[in-house]
Write a protein that holds these residues in place. Structure first.
Motif, short mmCIF file in Angstrom:
data_model
loop_
_atom_site.label_atom_id
_atom_site.label_comp_id
_atom_site.label_asym_id
_atom_site.label_seq_id
_atom_site.Cartn_x
_atom_site.Cartn_y
_atom_site.Cartn_z
N LEU A 50 16.50 -29.49 39.85
CA LEU A 50 16.29 -30.74 39.15
C LEU A 50 15.97 -30.54 37.66
CD1 LEU A 50 14.13 -32.49 41.90
CD2 LEU A 50 16.41 -33.23 41.16
N GLY A 51 15.87 -29.29 37.26
CA GLY A 51 15.59 -28.99 35.85
C GLY A 51 14.17 -29.28 35.43
N ILE A 52 13.22 -29.20 36.39
CA ILE A 52 11.82 -29.50 36.08
C ILE A 52 11.09 -28.22 35.71
CG2 ILE A 52 9.64 -30.39 36.99
CD1 ILE A 52 11.31 -32.13 38.89
N GLU A 53 10.64 -28.14 34.46
CA GLU A 53 9.91 -26.97 33.99
C GLU A 53 8.42 -27.11 34.34
OE1 GLU A 53 11.93 -25.07 30.19
OE2 GLU A 53 11.13 -27.08 29.77
N GLN A 54 7.70 -26.01 34.17
CA GLN A 54 6.26 -25.99 34.44
C GLN A 54 5.53 -25.59 33.17
OE1 GLN A 54 5.18 -23.90 38.01
NE2 GLN A 54 3.05 -23.67 37.42
N LEU A 55 4.33 -26.13 32.99
CA LEU A 55 3.50 -25.72 31.85
C LEU A 55 3.15 -24.23 31.99
CD1 LEU A 55 0.93 -28.66 31.43
CD2 LEU A 55 2.94 -28.18 30.03
N PRO A 56 2.81 -23.59 30.88
CA PRO A 56 2.37 -22.19 30.97
C PRO A 56 1.22 -22.03 31.95
CG PRO A 56 2.57 -22.89 28.67
CD PRO A 56 2.76 -24.11 29.51
N GLU A 57 1.14 -20.86 32.58
CA GLU A 57 0.10 -20.63 33.59
C GLU A 57 -1.15 -19.99 33.00
OE1 GLU A 57 1.93 -18.45 36.76
OE2 GLU A 57 2.81 -20.27 37.62
N THR A 58 -1.05 -19.45 31.79
CA THR A 58 -2.20 -18.81 31.15
C THR A 58 -2.19 -19.12 29.66
OG1 THR A 58 -1.03 -16.77 30.54
CG2 THR A 58 -2.06 -16.83 32.75
N LEU A 59 -3.35 -18.93 29.02
CA LEU A 59 -3.42 -19.08 27.58
C LEU A 59 -2.52 -18.05 26.90
CD1 LEU A 59 -4.65 -20.39 25.04
CD2 LEU A 59 -6.51 -18.71 25.19
N GLY A 60 -2.43 -16.86 27.49
CA GLY A 60 -1.58 -15.81 26.91
C GLY A 60 -0.13 -16.26 26.83
N GLU A 61 0.38 -16.84 27.91
CA GLU A 61 1.75 -17.35 27.92
C GLU A 61 1.88 -18.52 26.94
OE1 GLU A 61 4.93 -19.47 31.01
OE2 GLU A 61 2.99 -18.79 31.77
N ALA A 62 0.89 -19.40 26.94
CA ALA A 62 0.95 -20.61 26.11
C ALA A 62 0.99 -20.27 24.63
CB ALA A 62 -0.24 -21.52 26.42
N ILE A 63 0.15 -19.32 24.18
CA ILE A 63 0.07 -19.05 22.75
C ILE A 63 1.33 -18.36 22.25
CG2 ILE A 63 -1.15 -16.83 22.83
CD1 ILE A 63 -1.67 -19.77 20.34
N GLU A 64 2.00 -17.60 23.11
CA GLU A 64 3.26 -16.97 22.68
C GLU A 64 4.36 -18.02 22.52
OE1 GLU A 64 3.27 -14.07 21.38
OE2 GLU A 64 1.18 -13.88 21.98
N LEU A 65 4.36 -19.05 23.37
CA LEU A 65 5.30 -20.15 23.19
C LEU A 65 5.01 -20.91 21.89
CD1 LEU A 65 5.38 -21.51 26.85
CD2 LEU A 65 7.32 -20.52 25.63
N THR A 66 3.72 -21.12 21.61
CA THR A 66 3.33 -21.77 20.35
C THR A 66 3.75 -20.94 19.15
OG1 THR A 66 1.45 -22.88 21.41
CG2 THR A 66 1.35 -22.63 19.02
N ALA A 67 3.59 -19.63 19.25
CA ALA A 67 3.91 -18.74 18.12
C ALA A 67 5.38 -18.81 17.74
CB ALA A 67 3.52 -17.31 18.48
N GLU A 68 6.23 -19.23 18.68
CA GLU A 68 7.66 -19.35 18.42
C GLU A 68 8.07 -20.77 18.04
OE1 GLU A 68 9.85 -16.77 18.48
OE2 GLU A 68 8.08 -15.50 18.79
N SER A 69 7.12 -21.69 17.96
CA SER A 69 7.43 -23.12 17.82
C SER A 69 7.55 -23.54 16.36
CB SER A 69 6.37 -23.97 18.51
OG SER A 69 6.56 -25.34 18.21
#
Length: 445
Positions: A384-403
């Motif tokens: 269905l193409g449903i993504e999930q939020l990051p599972e950790t702050l470590g994953e989340a901040i690396e996504l932010t760093a590329e934003s």
């Protein structure tokens, strides 16, 4: 004190009338921690004329020591008497915009980041970004542990709810500070509470969130208790969220409403929601900014983790409350993933910028997901193409760093400092040896 002052003259008149002796100047650091210093009421003329200088090098996320001089410029519209301080020789507060010694807005000031987002909104032809956040919190016996005061549940009004008196005093204090409260009640978890402020424009609401948090803590302390906005203090219980209702207004009308649409959502409303959904993963470290935030964002509790929208389904990230005839102005979206320990200035700025991006670039809103997303198998969610939020702050901040969107929202100075601080927080946590590991592994390995 119900009328909001609009000028320095209004403030000085209120100070004379109320016998106010001290004015606290409030602002926040990059993480949303409230900072304050106090001036004598006799210094008000100087404060309004040129601001009050302070050393910014000790404020998290502000400039280094070699360029640390900062100016706090008080905003007269935020003047309020502080109700928990003595009435005699009273104390008031004003929020400040932080400036450089040259008098320009300081790029590391969270309030300035939100002002910039609002400027973009105005440039796109909208008048107001209304925000209505629902901040939940826990009351514990003290700040040394998590001993609860009651075993009450959602909306309980019995002796189980030990916090009803302090909640009432908190509401009265908020109203004295110009904050309209719509609801207050016991929440789902033991000793968990919620006080809902009436929606307001984003800048006022960010100020109100800061006022709300300090007021809740002050009145809990008056009873000898500790109030915390920590997202997940109790294992196995619901965490504390900050469900955030949002709408855009143009020429006095709700830009999200369309009477002819199946969902009563305009193209603007759909594109705004689509923008928040598309950018949700890279914004996650802003609206859920602590290691502990990701202990709350797990499947199966009330906090949603799947990037989808719905009308009734509370397992989706975004809910669009059902339209009631004649209530066009209440058409809105509700983002259910932020938590109350975020920096509200950065959160509202990032959410507004993501929504405006959706409008500007014409993002398409996918179909709503009305089934319980927790019950879908991973393969079904993928299909269905449903993504999930990051599972950790470590994953989340690396996504932010590329934003690129977050870089534009925060500006380069704050973006770099924020990523640096959050990477360090994750690293500090990652290398800890926890009691859970010792209990699980020490006896058998």
């Amino acid at each position: 004190m119900s009328d909001r002052p609009t000028s320095a003259a209004d403030v000085k008149a209120l100070v004379d009338e109320g016998g106010i002796r001290f004015i606290r100047l409030w602002f926040t650091d990059i993480l949303g921690q409230l900072k304050s210093f106090s001036i004598n009421a006799e210094e008000l003329d100087d404060a309004f004329e040129g601001g009050m200088g302070f050393d910014g090098s000790s404020i998290t996320g502000f400039n280094a020591i070699e360029e640390s001089d900062m100016i706090a410029m008080p905003d007269p519209t935020t003047f309020r008497i502080i109700p928990w301080r003595p009435e005699e020789q009273g104390v008031a507060r004003m929020f400040c915009d932080i400036q450089t010694p040259e008098g320009t807005p300081y790029e590391g000031d969270p309030r300035h980041v939100l002002r910039r987002a609002i400027d973009r909104m105005h440039a796109m032809g909208f008048d107001t970004f209304n925000v209505g956040p629902e901040l939940e919190y826990f009351l514990f016996k003290d700040n040394k542990g998590t001993e609860t005061l009651d075993e009450g549940g959602y909306f309980d009004l019995t002796t189980l709810d030990a916090g009803s008196d302090v909640r009432r005093e908190t509401v009265l204090a908020l109203e004295q500070q110009g904050i309209h409260v719509e609801y207050s009640h016991h929440e789902v978890g033991p000793s968990q509470h919620e006080v809902d402020m009436r929606y307001a424009d984003a800048l006022k609401m960010a100020d109100d969130c800061m006022t709300y948090r300090i007021t809740v803590k002050e009145y809990a302390m008056k009873y000898g208790w500790h109030a915390t906005f920590m997202p997940k203090p109790l294992f196995g219980e619901n965490g504390s969220g900050m469900h955030t209702h949002m709408s855009l207004f143009k020429n006095g009308s709700n830009a999200f409403f369309d009477a002819d649409d199946t969902y009563f959502l305009s193209d603007i409303g759909k594109a705004f929601i689509a923008g928040q959904l598309r950018h949700a993963r890279e914004l996650s470290s802003i609206f859920a900014q602590w290691v502990n935030s990701y202990k709350r964002l797990v499947p199966g509790y009330e906090a949603p983790v799947y990037v989808a929208w719905s009308r009734r389904n509370r397992s989706a990230l975004v809910r669009v409350p059902l339209y009631h005839p004649g209530k066009e102005k209440t058409t809105r979206m509700e983002l259910r993933c932020p938590d109350p320990a975020c920096n509200p200035y950065l959160t509202f700025a990032a959410l507004l910028q993501a929504g405006l991006e959706g409008i500007e670039k014409g993002y398409e809103l996918p179909e709503p997901m009305e089934k319980n997303l927790y019950h879908l198998a991973p393969d079904d969610r993928k299909r269905l193409g449903i993504e999930q939020l990051p599972e950790t702050l470590g994953e989340a901040i690396e996504l932010t760093a590329e934003s690129e969107l977050v870089l534009r929202t925060l500006g380069e100075h704050m973006f770099n400092r924020y990523v640096e601080i959050k990477r360090q927080e994750w690293e500090d946590y990652r290398v800890q040896v926890t009691q859970w590991e010792l209990d699980r592994y020490l006896p058998v390995l």
